[in-house]
Each structure stands twice: as structure tokens, then as C-alpha cells.
Design a protein around this motif. Structure first.
Motif, PDB file in Angstrom:
ATOM      1  N   VAL A 271       0.861  -1.177   0.000  1.00 40.58           N
ATOM      2  CA  VAL A 271       0.000   0.000   0.000  1.00 40.58           C
ATOM      3  C   VAL A 271       0.904   1.236   0.000  1.00 40.58           C
ATOM      4  CG1 VAL A 271      -0.168   0.102   2.534  1.00 40.58           C
ATOM      5  CG2 VAL A 271      -1.969   1.122   1.117  1.00 40.58           C
ATOM      6  N   GLY A 272       0.437   2.304  -0.640  1.00 43.43           N
ATOM      7  CA  GLY A 272       1.269   3.499  -0.681  1.00 43.43           C
ATOM      8  C   GLY A 272       0.549   4.667  -1.308  1.00 43.43           C
ATOM      9  N   GLY A 273       1.259   5.763  -1.426  1.00 39.56           N
ATOM     10  CA  GLY A 273       0.660   6.952  -2.003  1.00 39.56           C
ATOM     11  C   GLY A 273       1.683   8.017  -2.325  1.00 39.56           C
ATOM     12  N   MET A 274       1.222   9.043  -3.002  1.00 41.10           N
ATOM     13  CA  MET A 274       2.062  10.169  -3.416  1.00 41.10           C
ATOM     14  C   MET A 274       1.299  11.465  -3.208  1.00 41.10           C
ATOM     15  SD  MET A 274       2.145  12.591  -6.077  1.00 41.10           S
ATOM     16  CE  MET A 274       1.421  11.885  -7.542  1.00 41.10           C
ATOM     17  N   TRP A 275       2.031  12.526  -2.823  1.00 41.20           N
ATOM     18  CA  TRP A 275       1.473  13.873  -2.740  1.00 41.20           C
ATOM     19  C   TRP A 275       2.515  14.852  -3.254  1.00 41.20           C
ATOM     20  CZ3 TRP A 275       3.136  18.290  -0.240  1.00 41.20           C
ATOM     21  CH2 TRP A 275       2.234  19.373  -0.238  1.00 41.20           C
ATOM     22  N   SER A 276       2.076  15.833  -4.027  1.00 42.21           N
ATOM     23  CA  SER A 276       2.988  16.832  -4.570  1.00 42.21           C
ATOM     24  C   SER A 276       2.360  18.206  -4.488  1.00 42.21           C
ATOM     25  CB  SER A 276       3.326  16.515  -6.029  1.00 42.21           C
ATOM     26  OG  SER A 276       4.121  17.550  -6.597  1.00 42.21           O
ATOM     27  N   SER A 282      -4.773  22.657 -14.449  1.00 39.15           N
ATOM     28  CA  SER A 282      -5.946  21.886 -14.043  1.00 39.15           C
ATOM     29  C   SER A 282      -6.684  21.353 -15.261  1.00 39.15           C
ATOM     30  CB  SER A 282      -6.886  22.768 -13.212  1.00 39.15           C
ATOM     31  OG  SER A 282      -8.063  22.056 -12.869  1.00 39.15           O
ATOM     32  N   LEU A 283      -7.285  20.171 -15.089  1.00 38.80           N
ATOM     33  CA  LEU A 283      -8.158  19.639 -16.131  1.00 38.80           C
ATOM     34  C   LEU A 283      -9.513  20.338 -16.118  1.00 38.80           C
ATOM     35  CD1 LEU A 283      -7.493  15.809 -15.665  1.00 38.80           C
ATOM     36  CD2 LEU A 283      -6.421  17.346 -17.313  1.00 38.80           C
ATOM     37  N   ILE A 284      -9.817  21.014 -15.023  1.00 41.39           N
ATOM     38  CA  ILE A 284     -11.112  21.682 -14.866  1.00 41.39           C
ATOM     39  C   ILE A 284     -10.994  23.105 -15.396  1.00 41.39           C
ATOM     40  CG2 ILE A 284     -12.910  22.354 -13.243  1.00 41.39           C
ATOM     41  CD1 ILE A 284     -11.748  20.232 -11.319  1.00 41.39           C
ATOM     42  N   GLN A 285     -11.532  23.343 -16.572  1.00 42.21           N
ATOM     43  CA  GLN A 285     -11.470  24.653 -17.212  1.00 42.21           C
ATOM     44  C   GLN A 285     -12.876  25.095 -17.615  1.00 42.21           C
ATOM     45  OE1 GLN A 285      -8.710  26.387 -17.307  1.00 42.21           O
ATOM     46  NE2 GLN A 285      -7.272  24.755 -16.710  1.00 42.21           N
ATOM     47  N   ASP A 286     -13.098  26.399 -17.608  1.00 41.65           N
ATOM     48  CA  ASP A 286     -14.374  26.979 -18.017  1.00 41.65           C
ATOM     49  C   ASP A 286     -14.527  26.822 -19.530  1.00 41.65           C
ATOM     50  OD1 ASP A 286     -16.582  28.465 -18.579  1.00 41.65           O
ATOM     51  OD2 ASP A 286     -15.892  30.302 -17.597  1.00 41.65           O
ATOM     52  N   VAL A 310      -9.116  36.469 -22.668  1.00 39.47           N
ATOM     53  CA  VAL A 310      -9.084  35.116 -22.128  1.00 39.47           C
ATOM     54  C   VAL A 310      -8.588  35.163 -20.691  1.00 39.47           C
ATOM     55  CG1 VAL A 310      -8.048  32.833 -22.352  1.00 39.47           C
ATOM     56  CG2 VAL A 310      -8.688  34.117 -24.395  1.00 39.47           C
ATOM     57  N   ARG A 311      -9.348  34.543 -19.783  1.00 40.28           N
ATOM     58  CA  ARG A 311      -8.921  34.498 -18.386  1.00 40.28           C
ATOM     59  C   ARG A 311      -7.783  33.499 -18.237  1.00 40.28           C
ATOM     60  NH1 ARG A 311     -14.606  34.344 -17.521  1.00 40.28           N
ATOM     61  NH2 ARG A 311     -14.466  32.126 -17.049  1.00 40.28           N
ATOM     62  N   PRO A 312      -6.922  33.694 -17.221  1.00 34.20           N
ATOM     63  CA  PRO A 312      -5.842  32.722 -16.996  1.00 34.20           C
ATOM     64  C   PRO A 312      -6.418  31.325 -16.762  1.00 34.20           C
ATOM     65  CG  PRO A 312      -5.462  34.717 -15.718  1.00 34.20           C
ATOM     66  CD  PRO A 312      -6.850  34.835 -16.294  1.00 34.20           C
ATOM     67  N   ALA A 313      -5.717  30.326 -17.262  1.00 37.05           N
ATOM     68  CA  ALA A 313      -6.176  28.944 -17.095  1.00 37.05           C
ATOM     69  C   ALA A 313      -6.172  28.554 -15.626  1.00 37.05           C
ATOM     70  CB  ALA A 313      -5.277  28.006 -17.900  1.00 37.05           C
ATOM     71  N   ASN A 314      -7.122  27.713 -15.238  1.00 37.28           N
ATOM     72  CA  ASN A 314      -7.169  27.198 -13.867  1.00 37.28           C
ATOM     73  C   ASN A 314      -5.972  26.300 -13.601  1.00 37.28           C
ATOM     74  OD1 ASN A 314      -9.649  28.443 -13.480  1.00 37.28           O
ATOM     75  ND2 ASN A 314     -10.814  26.632 -14.117  1.00 37.28           N
ATOM     76  N   ARG A 315      -5.481  26.349 -12.380  1.00 34.50           N
ATOM     77  CA  ARG A 315      -4.347  25.520 -11.981  1.00 34.50           C
ATOM     78  C   ARG A 315      -4.633  24.842 -10.653  1.00 34.50           C
ATOM     79  NH1 ARG A 315      -0.064  25.963 -15.222  1.00 34.50           N
ATOM     80  NH2 ARG A 315      -0.047  27.679 -16.727  1.00 34.50           N
ATOM     81  N   GLU A 316      -3.958  23.712 -10.427  1.00 33.58           N
ATOM     82  CA  GLU A 316      -4.083  22.968  -9.175  1.00 33.58           C
ATOM     83  C   GLU A 316      -2.804  23.123  -8.367  1.00 33.58           C
ATOM     84  OE1 GLU A 316      -6.817  21.549  -8.245  1.00 33.58           O
ATOM     85  OE2 GLU A 316      -7.901  21.743 -10.150  1.00 33.58           O
ATOM     86  N   ASP A 317      -2.952  23.421  -7.076  1.00 35.19           N
ATOM     87  CA  ASP A 317      -1.791  23.641  -6.215  1.00 35.19           C
ATOM     88  C   ASP A 317      -1.195  22.351  -5.680  1.00 35.19           C
ATOM     89  OD1 ASP A 317      -1.991  26.393  -6.527  1.00 35.19           O
ATOM     90  OD2 ASP A 317      -3.366  26.591  -4.821  1.00 35.19           O
TER      91      ASP A 317
END
Length: 462
Positions: A271-276, A282-286, A310-317
Motif C-alpha cells: 500500500v502506498g501513495g504520493m502527494w505533490s 488543471s483539467l477543470i477549465q471553463d 481570455v482568463r488565466p487557465a485554472n491551476r491545481e496547487d
């Protein structure tokens, strides 16, 4: 005919998918990192032509003397010709990899105990079928190395590991993550499955194949291994500039693996995982923002004053990934823990916001040394499903009927150990592609068919 802006957008989406899926490290270390393990040295590298561990033997005794001092140098050749029927194109191609590895055990060398150096370089040559199969998931894991479908050379691994006690060690350097998920029946692309989806949980697709970093290894008791790594989330196989490491964040990977023996049959659970915390697109865009981008591409030079900026693209932190895996023998000859027939399974899940792969499922059957008179032959039959995130280019998926819901792969192989230094495999894959349409040379959309991929693999250890 597709309008040019949509064509370019579709091309960008396909390239993004390729970069994420083909250029990513595909797994985390479910047990002790391979760079941390001492190398087994046989009593002699020599012997007759059919029984020696390596094709070139003992080098007139020099290799044996180096081995006694903890210095082991290997050159390996992996050749993987494949042919595709269906998919995007019916074609046959040849791909090859040469791998060079140097291991140094500081204890055997008479320096200090518990230290291990490992250096690995790789050269690729030929042309793979990765782009012809029509699959999003690569049908040849070796075709990713050092860079996807691009003949080149690179330093894959340069690590130093120091065990401070039999139960605790530290490691640092440039880490080749791809070798860290080798299980009993899957994970070794040199002699087991060729399809990337069957080798690794692809929900880990944002982990780099090779990156600078460091970590710890803990062995609380025999058969139980814990590991944790912090690596550069933007590491690549071809970038060796350590001054650029961790410029845009960090990636933390943690895992544990335990050996189990129900009813005396060998197995393992991981079992394991990753975080960054690297900021990613982001894949979630208007969708309206994408429409404005397309309009800007087409009409800005005619009436720019009429356009809404055009608004700046959404990003994930941040992004994350978790996995669970097991392999378990169901039958073994009495007294032989290295032979038998068993099953394997792994499941992975990600946030699906920055990662286009939401879930992965892999299961199958594997066998070792079950054919009479063939104690070192292996075989496997497996199925892998790659489930894409609902956030992955939904506008294009719905408008152009691209698919990108999930991709299924079935693979079967038989690996014959001709000698200790030569393995030859026959491999067959059937792929139901996730991407249902692609661009033709004329710019039109065409269907991507079910692909049948036949392969021959030869692994030679010099």
C-alpha cells in the motif's frame, strides 16, 4: 474538415495526454527501492556457454575478482519488435534498449560497511509502435525509455544508499523509479508484461521516471519494508542539472510492503501513495474560456476590440495518488518458494483534477517454472483498465465523440529462459483504445479500431 483552431486544440490535448502518460513515472516504490539492494554475486561469472550467468563469462577471472570486491558491471540488451493490426495503423516496427549498470558495495570493497552505489545509463534505438497502436497507454514500456519513442541516451540512476543499521537506511541521488514496482508476476518489463498498464498502476502517471531526491528505508522485521522518498516533481531522464531540482515544488512518495504466507504459500501486500505541491495545469477549465481562446485564435487579427480577454487557465496547487497491490501464489511445489502459479492485483486512484487518469485496475494470473523441464520459464495473462478523469477535455470529448472514458488491455506472454543470460518471449495484446477518434493526415477525424499487437522480446545479459 475540422476548423484549424479545433484541430490545434485537439492536437494539444493529444500531446498533453502523451506527455502525461508516456513521459511520466508510472509507479511508486512498493518496497525497498531497487537502488538500495545489494547485488547477488555468483561464485563465478564463468562456466560453460549454456550455464554461465552472463554471455561474456568471467573475463578471464577479472569479473570474479571485481565481484568479490563488491564491484559488478552489467551491459544488457533488450530488443522488442512488435506488429500492430488495427489501431491507428497496421505496421511492424523494431525497438531496442541497451542498459549499462555499475553497482559498488563499499563494505566488500574494504571502505566502510553498509554503503551501496548504483549507476544506470540507457541508450535506445529504432522505432516503436507506440503511436501506431492507437492506445493511450503504451503497449511497450521499454519504448518510454529514456524518452518516449525517441532514440537517445540518458543517465537513469545515480544513487548512494547507506544502511546505518540492518533495519534503517538512507538513499539520495538521481532515482530511476520505474524499477521500483517489480512484483512476483508483473512489473518487470524486461521479462514479464510489456504493456505499461499491466506493469504499473497508471494512476501514478505524474511521478517522473527519473528524478533527483532522497529518502529513508526502514525494515522493522524480516519481510516488512517501509520506504519514503522526496523527489523533484519535474525530473526527467535527460536533465542531470541538480541545481534545477525542486525549483517548482516537491513530491513525497511513501509505501509499505509485507510478505505473507497463508497456508505456506508465498505472497505480498503493498500500500502506498504520493502527494505533490507542484502547481499544475488543471483539467477543470471553463468551457466559455476555451471558446474565447478559440475565437481569439481565429478572429483577433480582424476585430481585436470585439474580443473578451481570455482568463488565466485554472491551476491545481497539489495532486495525490494512492494504491493497493498484492500477489499471491495459489500453488507451489513443496519446498520451492520460487516456483508455482498465482494471481496478482493492483488498484490505483488519483484526484483526477491535474491527473487525467482517475482509477486503474489490474489483475491476472502468473506462473514460474511450472512447465516440466523448464524451471526458469515464466508466463502471464492479465487485464488492465485505465479509467480517465471526467475532467479530462470534457468539451472535446462530448463535441467530437472522442471516447476517453476508459481503455482496456488484455495481454498474454510466455518467457522462455533459454540460458541464464538469454530470455526470449512471445507476447500478444488486444487493446480496446480509450481514444476512439484521431486526426487523419488530411485533418479529418477517423475512428481508432481495436488493436491487436503481437511482439517478440529478447533480453540478453552480457
Amino acid at each position: 474538415m475540422i476548423h484549424a483552431p479545433i484541430t490545434r486544440a485537439l492536437g494539444r490535448s493529444a500531446r498533453y495526454a502523451a506527455m502525461v502518460l508516456l513521459g511520466s513515472a508510472l509507479l511508486i516504490a512498493p518496497g525497498r527501492p531497487s537502488s538500495a539492494q545489494p547485488v547477488d554475486v555468483p561464485p563465478t561469472w564463468g562456466g560453460d556457454f549454456w550455464s554461465r550467468p552472463r554471455l561474456t563469462g568471467s573475463w578471464w577471472g577479472l569479473r570474479d575478482e571485481l565481484g568479490k570486491k563488491g564491484v559488478v558491471f552489467d551491459t544488457d540488451l533488450l530488443m522488442t519488435p512488435q506488429g500492430v493490426s488495427g489501431g491507428k495503423n497496421t505496421v511492424a516496427e523494431f525497438w531496442g534498449n541497451a542498459e549499462y549498470t555499475l553497482n559498488v558495495d563499499t563494505g566488500k570493497l574494504g571502505l566502510w560497511p553498509g554503503g551501496f552505489f548504483r549507476f544506470t545509463g540507457e541508450t535506445s534505438f529504432g522505432t516503436s509502435v507506440l503511436s501506431d497502436a492507437g492506445a493511450v497507454v503504451p503497449v511497450n514500456t521499454a519504448g518510454l525509455l529514456p524518452t518516449p519513442n525517441e532514440p537517445t541516451s540518458a543517465l537513469m540512476n545515480a544513487t548512494f544508499t547507506q544502511f546505518l543499521s540492518p533495519k534503517f537506511g538512507v538513499t539520495a541521488g538521481k532515482i530511476f523509479t520505474l524499477d521500483s514496482f517489480q512484483g512476483e508476476f508483473a512489473g518487470n518489463y524486461r521479462t514479464q508484461f510489456m504493456n505499461t498498464g499491466l506493469n504499473f498502476p497508471l494512476a501514478s502517471a505524474l511521478i517522473p521516471i527519473s528524478a533527483y531526491g532522497g529518502g529513508v528505508i526502514v525494515v522493522p522485521w524480516d519481510g516488512f519494508v517501509l520506504s519514503a522518498l522526496a523527489i523533484d516533481p519535474s525530473g526527467t531522464t535527460t536533465n542531470n542539472d541538480i541545481s534545477e531540482a525542486f525549483d517548482d515544488g516537491a513530491m513525497v512518495i511513501a509505501s509499505g510492503k509485507i510478505t505473507v504466507k497463508p497456508f505456506g504459500l508465498v505472497g505480498s501486500q503493498s500500500v502506498g501513495g504520493m502527494w505533490s505541491n507542484k502547481t499544475r495545469l488543471s483539467l477543470i477549465q471553463d468551457p466559455s474560456n476555451i471558446a474565447r481562446f478559440v475565437a481569439e485564435e481565429r478572429f483577433e487579427r480582424f476585430r481585436p476590440e470585439l474580443l473578451v480577454p481570455v482568463r488565466p487557465a485554472n491551476r491545481e496547487d497539489s495532486t495525490w495518488f494512492v494504491f493497493y497491490a498484492f500477489d499471491q501464489y495459489l500453488w507451489q511445489p513443496a519446498g520451492d518458494p520460487n516456483r508455482g502459479i498465482g494471481i496478482f492485483f493492483n488498484f490505483g486512484a488519483s484526484d483526477g483534477d491535474a491527473n487525467p487518469i482517475k482509477y486503474t485496475y489490474v489483475t491476472g494470473i502468473g506462473g514460474k517454472g511450472v512447465v516440466p523441464g523448464r524451471p526458469h520459464d515464466t508466463f502471464g495473462v492479465g487485464w488492465a483498465r485505465t479509467q480517465f478523469s471526467d475532467n479530462f477535455v470534457p468539451l472535446l470529448r462530448q463535441t467530437l465523440d472522442l471516447g476517453l472514458d476508459h481503455e482496456d488491455a488484455i495481454e498474454m506472454y510466455y518467457n522462455a529462459s533459454i540460458t541464464r543470460w538469454l530470455n526470449v518471449s512471445l507476447d500478444l495484446q488486444v487493446i480496446n483504445p480509450g481514444l476512439k477518434k484521431t486526426l487523419s493526415s488530411s485533418g479529418n477525424l477517423k475512428d481508432v479500431d481495436t488493436a491487436v499487437v503481437a511482439g517478440l522480446r529478447m533480453y540478453v545479459r552480457f
